[in-house]
Design a protein around this motif. Structure first.
Motif, short mmCIF file in Angstrom:
data_model
loop_
_atom_site.label_atom_id
_atom_site.label_comp_id
_atom_site.label_asym_id
_atom_site.label_seq_id
_atom_site.Cartn_x
_atom_site.Cartn_y
_atom_site.Cartn_z
N VAL A 1 44.07 36.12 38.33
CA VAL A 1 44.65 35.59 39.55
C VAL A 1 45.09 36.74 40.47
O VAL A 1 44.98 36.66 41.68
N ALA A 2 45.55 37.84 39.89
CA ALA A 2 45.96 39.00 40.67
C ALA A 2 45.09 40.19 40.27
O ALA A 2 45.49 41.01 39.46
N PRO A 3 43.86 40.30 40.83
CA PRO A 3 42.97 41.40 40.44
C PRO A 3 43.60 42.77 40.70
O PRO A 3 44.38 42.93 41.64
N ALA B 1 42.10 45.24 44.25
CA ALA B 1 42.08 44.51 45.51
C ALA B 1 41.59 45.41 46.64
O ALA B 1 41.94 46.60 46.68
N HIS C 1 36.05 40.29 45.97
CA HIS C 1 37.46 40.08 45.64
C HIS C 1 37.87 38.64 45.94
O HIS C 1 38.51 37.98 45.11
N ARG C 2 37.49 38.14 47.11
CA ARG C 2 37.89 36.78 47.48
C ARG C 2 37.24 35.75 46.56
O ARG C 2 37.87 34.76 46.19
N GLU D 1 39.03 35.88 43.18
CA GLU D 1 40.36 35.29 43.35
C GLU D 1 40.27 33.75 43.38
O GLU D 1 41.05 33.06 42.71
N GLU E 1 41.82 31.14 40.59
CA GLU E 1 42.73 30.08 41.00
C GLU E 1 42.28 28.71 40.48
O GLU E 1 43.09 27.82 40.29
#
Length: 177
Positions: free
Chosen positions: A60-62, A65, A130-131, A134, A138
């Motif tokens: 969830v928090a790579p 980034a 990245h997106r 993410e 999620e």
């Protein structure tokens, strides 16, 4: 039709390629082109160039980034029918980069990642990856997989992905030569 063989052997490849006679049928196997080509029945040829099966752990928090969206670009993401798409356009609306990811339980599959050559080397591919990661995290995915070209491999490795195996495609149809 597309066949993706997770454990390809000569007997399996020969059986599929001898019985699939309709033009446009694809076969993808986790072997090198040099291994696959002699296993193909007449009417089949290597297609799509060499590639790699790659994977990454999704969080969830790579940890890798990207920076902010570069000036002059806009990132749009949306999810429809289980597929999240990311699209980067220039300020005047021209295509710059894109990609998509589909979550299937704990695994997500990345597809169609591309950056227009005019806009390469500006961090847009890293931004898209990245997106997508993410968004998949999620939705509960913990691992991602993708098929990479030799050109894309360096982008994916820079964003935390690793090559697991060669990936080679073959196509039933007229020989391109």
């Amino acid at each position: 039709m597309r066949h993706v063989l997770h454990s390809a052997g000569e007997v399996t490849v020969r059986k599929i390629t001898e019985h699939a006679t309709t033009p446009g049928v694809w076969l993808k196997a986790f072997v090198s082109p040099e291994t696959l080509e002699p296993w193909l029945a007449p009417g089949w040829h290597l297609a799509g160039g060499p590639g790699y099966l790659m994977s990454a752990s999704l969080r969830v928090a790579p940890t890798r980034a990207p920076g902010p969206i570069p000036d002059g670009y806009q990132l749009h993401t949306w999810t429809r029918a289980g597929v999240t798409r990311a699209l980067v356009r220039t300020a005047d609306g021209a295509f710059a980069a894109r990609g998509q990811i589909a979550v299937t339980g704990p695994t997500a599959v990345v597809d169609q990642v591309e950056t227009d050559p005019v806009h390469q080397r500006r961090g847009l591919g890293r931004l898209v990856m990245h997106r997508l990661a993410e968004a998949a995290a999620e939705q509960g995915a913990t691992a991602g997989v993708l098929g990479a070209t030799p050109e894309g491999r360096s982008l994916y490795e820079m964003t935390g992905w690793r090559a697991l195996a060669p990936l080679t495609g073959a196509l039933r149809g007229p020989d391109p030569n």
